[in-house]
Design a protein around this motif. Structure first.
Motif, short mmCIF file in Angstrom:
data_model
loop_
_atom_site.label_atom_id
_atom_site.label_comp_id
_atom_site.label_asym_id
_atom_site.label_seq_id
_atom_site.Cartn_x
_atom_site.Cartn_y
_atom_site.Cartn_z
N CYS A 17 46.20 39.83 6.20
CA CYS A 17 46.64 40.83 7.18
C CYS A 17 46.46 42.24 6.63
CB CYS A 17 48.10 40.59 7.58
SG CYS A 17 48.60 41.60 9.00
N GLU A 43 42.40 36.60 9.84
CA GLU A 43 42.73 38.01 9.60
C GLU A 43 43.56 38.52 10.77
OE1 GLU A 43 43.66 41.42 8.61
OE2 GLU A 43 42.54 40.28 7.10
N ASP A 44 44.82 38.86 10.49
CA ASP A 44 45.78 39.17 11.55
C ASP A 44 46.07 40.65 11.68
OD1 ASP A 44 47.48 38.12 13.63
OD2 ASP A 44 49.21 38.61 12.38
N SER A 45 45.25 41.51 11.10
CA SER A 45 45.51 42.94 11.18
C SER A 45 45.24 43.51 12.57
CB SER A 45 44.65 43.70 10.16
OG SER A 45 43.27 43.54 10.47
N THR A 65 40.45 35.18 14.31
CA THR A 65 41.34 36.28 14.68
C THR A 65 41.99 35.94 16.02
OG1 THR A 65 39.61 37.49 15.86
CG2 THR A 65 39.91 38.02 13.53
N ARG A 69 47.81 41.62 16.72
CA ARG A 69 48.68 40.96 15.75
C ARG A 69 49.40 39.80 16.41
NH1 ARG A 69 51.45 43.56 11.87
NH2 ARG A 69 51.70 41.44 11.16
N SER A 75 49.04 32.39 13.41
CA SER A 75 47.86 32.39 12.55
C SER A 75 47.66 31.01 11.92
CB SER A 75 48.01 33.44 11.44
OG SER A 75 48.07 34.75 11.98
N ASP A 215 56.02 41.09 10.33
CA ASP A 215 55.55 40.07 11.27
C ASP A 215 56.11 40.41 12.63
OD1 ASP A 215 55.33 37.66 12.85
OD2 ASP A 215 55.01 36.54 10.99
#
Length: 247
Positions: A17, A43-45, A65, A69, A75, A215
């Motif tokens: 992230c 990738e959670d950005s 992805t 977010r 995820s 989160d």
């Protein structure tokens, strides 16, 4: 120390992230001791530039992805549902390993009836008051610490810390995003009768201290002492069946 090949029966899943520097350290260390393998990275950005940087850093991996977010548990659902091998080795983006994973021992330990997951986190990073609630186990000539169910009301059923588990465990308890991480650990521990075992002395150490990522699906952890005690009491009441939610 020579690198060990990652078995074909294992998929390495990584949650990331936006912390590209930590992800790079994690990958360098892990791949220096573990060669080959299948990789899935979530990738959670929600940042396209970061996502592209992850693709360039790890071209051999499949990069997943969501829409913006989505948080840790969504995820994990995205990653684990894409796995086609019988084993998952989960690795977050902020761990440094100093030796190869003992794949053979970890897999054999998972055949023990009471073991849900084999964690390779350095056992001395676990608080002593919890380490005391474990039993020695020997598998393949190697020592493990098998956590007792009463070590913690939530912990040690399952964890996103570095470790190996069977893909079927995920499919038995999915979707993970229906609850928070500690709740899922408690559910797995209660419903399966299994807990985590730590492969001693452990090969992975956490490097993300002070770099925590919020989160969007989880409430902020309280900092004041009174608020912390209130949180603990609410959680205990939840596990006694006296509250509908733990927070």
């Amino acid at each position: 120390m020579a690198a060990k090949p990652i078995p074909d029966s294992v998929t390495v899943t990584i949650t990331s992230c936006g912390r590209l520097d930590l992800l790079d350290q994690t990958l360098k260390a892990f791949q220096s001791f573990n060669s080959g393998g299948r990789y899935l990275i979530n990738e959670d950005s929600g940042d396209e530039a970061v996502i592209e940087a992850v693709r360039k850093r790890m071209p051999e991996a499949t990069i997943l992805t969501g829409e913006g977010r989505t948080g840790l548990m969504a995820s994990l659902d995205r990653l684990y549902s894409a796995v086609e091998t019988p084993y998952i080795f989960h690795l977050e983006d902020d761990w440094v390993t100093d030796a190869p994973v003992d794949w053979d021992t970890a897999m054999k330990a998972l055949e023990e009836p009471g073991v849900a997951q084999v964690c390779v986190r350095a056992f001395d990073e676990i608080r002593g008051k919890w380490r005391r609630h474990s039993d020695p186990m020997t598998v393949n000539g190697h020592d493990l610490a098998h956590m007792r169910a009463n070590a913690h009301v939530e912990f040690f059923g399952w964890s996103p810390n570095p470790g190996l588990f069977k893909t079927e465990l995920y499919h038995r308890f999915k979707p993970f995003a229906r609850v928070m991480p500690d709740q899922m650990s408690a559910i797995i521990k209660k419903d399966s009768g299994q807990t985590m075992a730590f492969l001693l002395p452990g090969i992975a150490r956490h490097i993300g201290g002070g770099r925590n990522v919020t989160d969007p699906t989880m409430p902020a952890r309280p900092k004041a002492r009174l608020a912390k005690w209130s949180r603990r009491i609410k959680k205990q009441l939840y596990y006694w069946g006296l509250r509908k939610q733990p927070y």
